[in-house]
Scaffold this motif. Sequence first.
Motif, PDB file in Angstrom:
ATOM      1  N   ASN A   1       4.683  77.647  27.401  1.00 39.17           N
ATOM      2  CA  ASN A   1       4.520  77.493  25.963  1.00 39.17           C
ATOM      3  C   ASN A   1       4.189  76.043  25.618  1.00 39.17           C
ATOM      4  O   ASN A   1       4.178  75.180  26.477  1.00 39.17           O
ATOM      5  CB  ASN A   1       5.807  77.894  25.241  1.00 39.17           C
ATOM      6  CG  ASN A   1       6.343  79.227  25.718  1.00 39.17           C
ATOM      7  OD1 ASN A   1       5.732  80.257  25.492  1.00 39.17           O
ATOM      8  ND2 ASN A   1       7.488  79.208  26.396  1.00 39.17           N
TER       9      ASN A   1
ATOM     10  N   ARG B   1       8.639  75.780  19.155  1.00 42.06           N
ATOM     11  CA  ARG B   1       8.008  76.292  20.379  1.00 42.06           C
ATOM     12  C   ARG B   1       6.963  77.329  20.001  1.00 42.06           C
ATOM     13  O   ARG B   1       7.264  78.321  19.339  1.00 42.06           O
ATOM     14  CB  ARG B   1       9.057  76.905  21.312  1.00 42.06           C
ATOM     15  CG  ARG B   1       8.452  77.515  22.567  1.00 42.06           C
ATOM     16  CD  ARG B   1       9.363  77.352  23.764  1.00 42.06           C
ATOM     17  NE  ARG B   1      10.680  77.919  23.580  1.00 42.06           N
ATOM     18  CZ  ARG B   1      10.998  79.184  23.865  1.00 42.06           C
ATOM     19  NH1 ARG B   1      10.069  80.004  24.324  1.00 42.06           N
ATOM     20  NH2 ARG B   1      12.216  79.620  23.700  1.00 42.06           N
TER      21      ARG B   1
ATOM     22  N   GLY C   1       6.259  82.143  17.695  1.00 47.84           N
ATOM     23  CA  GLY C   1       7.128  81.070  18.143  1.00 47.84           C
ATOM     24  C   GLY C   1       8.481  81.085  17.464  1.00 47.84           C
ATOM     25  O   GLY C   1       8.831  82.027  16.760  1.00 47.84           O
TER      26      GLY C   1
ATOM     27  N   ASP D   1      15.744  77.185  26.890  1.00 44.07           N
ATOM     28  CA  ASP D   1      14.649  78.141  27.141  1.00 44.07           C
ATOM     29  C   ASP D   1      15.165  79.460  27.714  1.00 44.07           C
ATOM     30  O   ASP D   1      15.421  79.569  28.913  1.00 44.07           O
ATOM     31  CB  ASP D   1      13.579  77.551  28.061  1.00 44.07           C
ATOM     32  CG  ASP D   1      12.790  76.440  27.376  1.00 44.07           C
ATOM     33  OD1 ASP D   1      13.022  76.201  26.182  1.00 44.07           O
ATOM     34  OD2 ASP D   1      11.959  75.818  28.044  1.00 44.07           O
TER      35      ASP D   1
ATOM     36  N   LEU E   1       5.523  72.931  23.174  1.00 36.64           N
ATOM     37  CA  LEU E   1       6.756  72.523  22.512  1.00 36.64           C
ATOM     38  C   LEU E   1       6.526  71.232  21.745  1.00 36.64           C
ATOM     39  O   LEU E   1       6.010  70.257  22.291  1.00 36.64           O
ATOM     40  CB  LEU E   1       7.859  72.334  23.550  1.00 36.64           C
ATOM     41  CG  LEU E   1       9.278  72.102  23.040  1.00 36.64           C
ATOM     42  CD1 LEU E   1       9.781  73.307  22.255  1.00 36.64           C
ATOM     43  CD2 LEU E   1      10.209  71.817  24.211  1.00 36.64           C
TER      44      LEU E   1
END
Length: 323
Positions: A20, A38, A76, A200, A22
Amino acid sequence: MTSPLVFFLFLQAFTDGITNKLIGCYVGGSMQDVVLVRVYGNKTELFVDREFEVKSFRVLQAHRCAPRLYCTFNNGLCYEYLQGVALEPEHIRSPANFRHIARQMAKYHAIHAHNGWVPQSDLWLKMSKFFSLVPTHFEDPEKDQRLNSEVPSAACLRDEMIWLQQNLSKLGSPVVLCHNDLLCKNIIYNQQEGNVKFIDYEYAGYNYQAFDIGNHFNEFAGLNEVDYTLYPGRELQLQWLRAYLEAYKEYKSQGTQVSNTEVEVLYVQVNRFALASHFFWGLWALIQAQYSTIDFDFLGYAVLRFSQYFKMKPEVTSLLLPE
């Protein structure tokens, strides 16, 4: 007439992730009150259950194992920034750090399933889904040639996946709430508080206890410059596993006495499940090689994981559970 207050919003991109994007958002010159945003990677919804990720995030937050989740959006989520530093491979080997990590993992694993539900691992289901998404070819001729020459065939991968399920399912590893992606950069060390927290949770879910630990041991090798000679040796593992079992039993209100046999059983389970970790992330990397827009050699990473799988397989399959 009073002057209006003026706030300057600062943005900082974090580049360590390979799934991803961030971004840290904060007001003023220092990163004291930071909100993380994110943004999910391209096509990651194919292999990440985003709804379950949010559920896991909230469960972990309720048990003080995760930062505050502020909001979610279509592609996100936004959550609290944890103060501290992400660890490097050399840091997670030290007894001072690995005992913190083992204890925090034990805290995750001791979280009770709701309403007396007996959880089942979804490892084999996820692995089968990943296998179905693996590309059979790439449009780029060079990548396609590497796929055909360096990656095991689909038939070989299918056979290995069946072998893993048949052999690992009967090892007796408990099914617990796992992080499932405990690489170094997902471990935040707060020196002031003297503890670690994990971040995460997109791969979090109910899985075999030994998978989560074996997966973490594989991550001793690092990510950008992978070196599997850094995989922890037997003595370091035994120390780590004893620290983990002492904490796990404590959190489960089962005392803290751990026998040598309990440590040895977990040692065998963990090293066998480390194979499943290599296989899982090898499949994952092949899918990422097809869809990801992040600048990372996913195909090369898949080759590394499968190569280490086949190198490690004879050694760990010779390990026997104590009588």
